[in-house]
Enzyme design. Sequence first.
Site, PDB file in Angstrom:
ATOM      1  N   ARG A  19       0.977  -1.326   0.158  1.00  0.00           N
ATOM      2  CA  ARG A  19       0.007  -0.104   0.202  1.00  0.00           C
ATOM      3  C   ARG A  19       0.755   1.230  -0.020  1.00  0.00           C
ATOM      4  NH1 ARG A  19      -5.483  -0.437   3.527  1.00  0.00           N
ATOM      5  NH2 ARG A  19      -4.942  -2.575   2.977  1.00  0.00           N
ATOM      6  N   SER A 105      -8.515  -0.030  -0.069  1.00  0.00           N
ATOM      7  CA  SER A 105      -9.411  -0.056   0.773  1.00  0.00           C
ATOM      8  C   SER A 105      -9.842   1.211   1.154  1.00  0.00           C
ATOM      9  CB  SER A 105      -8.967  -0.957   1.932  1.00  0.00           C
ATOM     10  OG  SER A 105      -9.917  -1.263   2.978  1.00  0.00           O
ATOM     11  N   HIS A 106      -9.704   1.572   2.492  1.00  0.00           N
ATOM     12  CA  HIS A 106     -10.171   2.684   2.960  1.00  0.00           C
ATOM     13  C   HIS A 106      -9.243   3.837   3.124  1.00  0.00           C
ATOM     14  CE1 HIS A 106      -8.310   0.785   6.402  1.00  0.00           C
ATOM     15  NE2 HIS A 106      -7.872   1.854   6.792  1.00  0.00           N
ATOM     16  N   LYS A 115      -3.588  -6.832  -2.545  1.00  0.00           N
ATOM     17  CA  LYS A 115      -3.526  -7.711  -1.561  1.00  0.00           C
ATOM     18  C   LYS A 115      -3.247  -8.945  -2.581  1.00  0.00           C
ATOM     19  CE  LYS A 115      -6.799  -5.349   1.376  1.00  0.00           C
ATOM     20  NZ  LYS A 115      -8.194  -5.013   1.848  1.00  0.00           N
ATOM     21  N   ASP A 245     -16.683  -0.073   3.518  1.00  0.00           N
ATOM     22  CA  ASP A 245     -15.479   0.333   3.126  1.00  0.00           C
ATOM     23  C   ASP A 245     -15.285   0.261   1.532  1.00  0.00           C
ATOM     24  OD1 ASP A 245     -14.571  -2.189   3.030  1.00  0.00           O
ATOM     25  OD2 ASP A 245     -13.009  -1.886   4.235  1.00  0.00           O
ATOM     26  N   ASP A 247     -13.501  -1.632  -0.896  1.00  0.00           N
ATOM     27  CA  ASP A 247     -13.579  -2.675  -1.332  1.00  0.00           C
ATOM     28  C   ASP A 247     -14.516  -3.800  -0.514  1.00  0.00           C
ATOM     29  OD1 ASP A 247     -12.142  -3.007   0.885  1.00  0.00           O
ATOM     30  OD2 ASP A 247     -10.299  -4.332  -0.128  1.00  0.00           O
ATOM     31  N   ASP A 249     -14.621  -5.552   2.068  1.00  0.00           N
ATOM     32  CA  ASP A 249     -14.427  -6.414   2.942  1.00  0.00           C
ATOM     33  C   ASP A 249     -14.628  -6.383   4.259  1.00  0.00           C
ATOM     34  OD1 ASP A 249     -12.364  -4.791   3.104  1.00  0.00           O
ATOM     35  OD2 ASP A 249     -10.572  -6.134   2.788  1.00  0.00           O
ATOM     36  N   ARG A 250     -15.177  -5.151   4.426  1.00  0.00           N
ATOM     37  CA  ARG A 250     -15.684  -4.867   5.786  1.00  0.00           C
ATOM     38  C   ARG A 250     -17.114  -4.205   5.975  1.00  0.00           C
ATOM     39  NH1 ARG A 250     -11.743  -0.821   8.948  1.00  0.00           N
ATOM     40  NH2 ARG A 250     -11.743   0.370   6.770  1.00  0.00           N
ATOM     41  N   HIS A 332     -13.695  -7.126  10.318  1.00  0.00           N
ATOM     42  CA  HIS A 332     -13.240  -8.145   9.339  1.00  0.00           C
ATOM     43  C   HIS A 332     -13.874  -9.457  10.114  1.00  0.00           C
ATOM     44  CE1 HIS A 332     -10.748  -6.369   6.273  1.00  0.00           C
ATOM     45  NE2 HIS A 332     -10.202  -5.577   7.296  1.00  0.00           N
TER      46      HIS A 332
END
Length: 462
Positions: A19, A105-106, A115, A245, A247, A249-250, A332
């Site tokens: 990142r 992501s965020h 990832k 968020d 993407d 995933d949360r 998560h």
Amino acid sequence: MVQYDESGLLPYFKAYDIRGKVPEELNEEVMYLIGRGFASEIRPDEPVAVGRDIRLSSLDLCHALMRGLNDSGVNTKNIGVCGTELIYFAASRPGIGGGLMVTASHNPKDYNGVKMVRANAVPISGETELPAIERRVREKDFLVSALRGGSEEWCVTKEYVESILRFVPHDVLKSYKVVANAGNGCAGPILDALAEHLPFSFVRLFHDPDGGFPNGIPNPLLPENRAVTAEAVRNHKAHLGLAWDGDFDRCFFFDEQGTFIEGYYVVGLLAERMLESCRSARIVHDTRLIWNTIDLVRNMGGVPVQSRTGHAFMKARMREVDAAYGGEMSAHHYFRDFGYCDSGMIPWILVALVMSRTGKSLSELVGDRMRMFPCSGEVNRVVQDPDAAIGAVRSHFEAEEPDVETLDGVSMAFGDRWRFNLRKSNTEPILRLNVESRGDPNLVVEKTREILSLIEMADGET
């Protein structure tokens, strides 16, 4: 251009993913090299799935990543714009040699990242192959392939939706009104695909994907980002509020009153749900807030297992102990029947299932647990020297002879009265504090203030 830090390493390789800022750290040249490095270190003999989020930089970076993979002889299956969990799902399919997701992501919109997972969605992190990939990128040490790999588009949405729906019996679900805030990220199209099969009515907020993020970066962990979802829940008299968020995933929850529910209590609720069908199962949780989860899991006959924070560490721990479910207070949630991977869609459907079966609202489902185990929520501070600040806090409290753990940062428990965890972020230059007690919210407030004061004093001395 490749950027190095003072020690000659690549600063955008983090604890469990990549990142960095675009284009200073991550650009097309670097992403091409990352593709070469992944191919040379992992050596997949089957095609790998590649996807991207909706950030404005993601398309070009993703194409550069795929060129690096193809030039190394690796075939790619381009899923296109998607959520991270679709890459996990794709990588767990037979005949797929791994997966790479271009996303930050965020993080702020001038960031991006990658990832990575191996075949069967096994995570790649700083404790596995990520340092070796970093070395290959840094030294440009790549294997040479006689053949160039090819690329083809691949849509896995239908299979993915079917896998999510298998987690709930549809005839039990009630027709709740749900506020859904996609934050202009990737969640909107997937929510629409799921909605066709579910009895809920949705109030859609910031639904269309937009990499310019006209309504701000989708990060519901920040208190200032929660008001619009909370207000919509109240205005529409909804039963449940959701926010994701970028993407997705949360997944973050709001009860019927528009109150934000800390992810800590959702972990306990989902652990209970998973243990209903497997009473002796292992449940993995992170180190930040633990007492509520441990109490619920043991009461249900399960076995609580602690892990370092971070998706790669949680997944590795779950596989190690064959856990049915794993949860982090940062929202998560991981499921054995989803390749031990995290999903932002399975959790809210399961919560709706529990609400439907019990007839209780979300506030009723978590209210008693919030009173029994009050917590501070995560408090973040930017400091000049995180290690010095952690050391100062630890030194201050050691005279009280607490139980000390150092699995992830430092955790100190003072009998059954209160405990805290203080750790450095794995992805940002931030110190993160969590405090909890048994039934004493005033003590949580008092100790949170005390620790923050210690951090400020230590930071002022550096």
